[in-house]
Design a protein around this motif. Structure first.
Motif, mmCIF file in Angstrom:
data_model
loop_
_atom_site.group_PDB
_atom_site.id
_atom_site.type_symbol
_atom_site.label_atom_id
_atom_site.label_comp_id
_atom_site.label_asym_id
_atom_site.label_seq_id
_atom_site.Cartn_x
_atom_site.Cartn_y
_atom_site.Cartn_z
ATOM 1 N N TYR A 87 -2.079 -2.978 -3.728
ATOM 2 C CA TYR A 87 -2.141 -4.104 -4.655
ATOM 3 C C TYR A 87 -1.856 -5.364 -3.885
ATOM 4 O O TYR A 87 -0.971 -5.394 -3.018
ATOM 5 C CB TYR A 87 -1.122 -3.919 -5.792
ATOM 6 N N ARG A 88 -2.594 -6.433 -4.162
ATOM 7 C CA ARG A 88 -2.381 -7.709 -3.489
ATOM 8 C C ARG A 88 -1.794 -8.714 -4.473
ATOM 9 O O ARG A 88 -2.122 -8.730 -5.657
ATOM 10 C CB ARG A 88 -3.668 -8.246 -2.876
ATOM 11 N N PHE A 89 -0.924 -9.548 -3.954
ATOM 12 C CA PHE A 89 -0.273 -10.585 -4.780
ATOM 13 C C PHE A 89 -0.697 -11.962 -4.269
ATOM 14 O O PHE A 89 -0.803 -12.176 -3.062
ATOM 15 C CB PHE A 89 1.239 -10.453 -4.702
ATOM 16 N N ARG A 110 0.840 -1.191 0.000
ATOM 17 C CA ARG A 110 0.000 0.000 0.000
ATOM 18 C C ARG A 110 0.881 1.251 0.000
ATOM 19 O O ARG A 110 1.969 1.258 0.587
ATOM 20 C CB ARG A 110 -0.913 0.037 1.234
ATOM 21 N N VAL A 111 0.382 2.326 -0.598
ATOM 22 C CA VAL A 111 1.056 3.625 -0.561
ATOM 23 C C VAL A 111 -0.019 4.698 -0.543
ATOM 24 O O VAL A 111 -1.102 4.527 -1.129
ATOM 25 C CB VAL A 111 1.996 3.797 -1.782
ATOM 26 N N GLY A 112 0.252 5.802 0.183
ATOM 27 C CA GLY A 112 -0.768 6.834 0.255
ATOM 28 C C GLY A 112 -0.325 8.031 1.062
ATOM 29 O O GLY A 112 0.875 8.278 1.247
ATOM 30 N N ALA A 113 -1.303 8.784 1.558
ATOM 31 C CA ALA A 113 -1.067 10.010 2.327
ATOM 32 C C ALA A 113 -1.413 9.775 3.787
ATOM 33 O O ALA A 113 -2.293 8.973 4.116
ATOM 34 C CB ALA A 113 -1.896 11.162 1.769
ATOM 35 N N SER A 114 -0.700 10.490 4.668
ATOM 36 C CA SER A 114 -0.930 10.410 6.113
ATOM 37 C C SER A 114 -1.119 11.811 6.670
ATOM 38 O O SER A 114 -0.387 12.740 6.304
ATOM 39 C CB SER A 114 0.246 9.742 6.830
ATOM 40 N N SER A 140 -10.486 -8.071 -8.970
ATOM 41 C CA SER A 140 -9.390 -7.104 -9.076
ATOM 42 C C SER A 140 -8.365 -7.327 -7.966
ATOM 43 O O SER A 140 -8.722 -7.704 -6.847
ATOM 44 C CB SER A 140 -9.936 -5.673 -8.990
ATOM 45 N N ASN A 141 -7.119 -7.087 -8.292
ATOM 46 C CA ASN A 141 -6.051 -7.129 -7.292
ATOM 47 C C ASN A 141 -5.794 -5.757 -6.679
ATOM 48 O O ASN A 141 -5.026 -5.648 -5.716
ATOM 49 C CB ASN A 141 -4.756 -7.652 -7.908
#
Length: 259
Positions: free
Chosen positions: A257-259, A41-45, A204-205
């Motif tokens: 995204y999940r793997f 995951r990537v995002g804002a905090s 969806s992944n």
């Protein structure tokens, strides 16, 4: 006609199968979060320090002019990155990094003639790494996956140099000479979070993530400032020690995204 009726009867009996025949159950939907799944995951905090009880606890016998001094830490927005792995169903181990943020540091509760003012002293720069164990309570086939987590954090702080107004205040009340510096120790503590991953669709992944974290964070700090030496022509340095209770709430929003 008798032959047609007999043929139809045999056909129906053949399709029904033996008397104890049970048709197979419908296939279950595929698992979305199960053992072996990896989530990135990537995002804002949004980092929001809890400074409601932000009183400087200096030694009042040594530093009476600092007694009653209070601080405020402003909120700040930064970025985050995390990676999680599910060793077994319903549980993941997650590493989270919350990027650098500059939390503005204000002083209030000042002595005369500054008693009704608030001074911008500087900023507190921090970076945080967290390790969490998360529990996903819903079935592994669900494309909405809430979770709760518990773990620990390590937060790295930079030292903060006081600005002109704060230095002028120390010069007025403590006869300070030159700029003051707040030395902050790095901090270990516990951390907790509540969040949810929502897939963009069952097949969806990709996912969207929302999470709220709380970090227990009490930072040891030394305020260093120079004053004229009593017996020498130079200066000596006072080191006033206190604790800063940061205890931030961190609100995360991102994609993954999940793997």
């Amino acid at each position: 006609m008798a032959l047609a009726v007999s043929t139809a009867t045999v056909s129906v009996a053949a399709s029904a199968g033996p008397a104890d025949y049970t048709p197979p159950p419908p296939a279950a939907p595929p698992a979305i979060y199960e053992a072996g799944t990896v989530m990135v995951r990537v995002g804002a905090s949004y980092v929001d320090p809890d400074d409601d009880n932000g009183k400087w606890r200096f030694n009042r016998d040594l530093y009476p002019y600092l007694d009653g001094l209070r601080y405020e830490l402003d909120s700040e927005t930064t970025w985050n990155f995390s990676i999680g792995f599910m060793p077994v169903d319903h549980f993941s181990v997650e590493f989270i990094y919350v990027g650098e943020s500059e939390l503005d540091l204000d002083l209030r509760g000042l002595l005369r003639p500054f008693e009704n003012e608030k001074i911008r002293a500087g900023s507190v720069d921090r970076r945080t790494g967290e390790l969490m164990v998360n529990w996903f309570p819903v079935c592994k086939e669900s494309w909405v996956q809430p979770y709760v987590g518990l773990g620990g954090h390590y937060t790295d702080f930079d030292n903060s140099s006081f600005r002109v107004d704060a230095n002028d205040y120390l010069a007025s009340v403590a006869n300070a000479v030159g700029p003051a510096t707040l030395f902050l120790e790095d901090d270990w503590g516990w951390a907790a979070q509540v969040g949810v991953d929502i897939m963009f669709g069952r097949d969806s992944n990709w996912l969207v993530n929302v999470a709220v974290q709380y970090l227990d964070m009490e930072v040891a700090a030394d305020l260093h400032y120079a004053v004229p030496a009593i017996f020498d022509p130079g200066v000596s340095v006072n080191a006033a020690r206190t604790d800063i209770e940061v205890d931030p709430w961190i609100y995360n929003l991102g994609i993954g995204y999940r793997f």
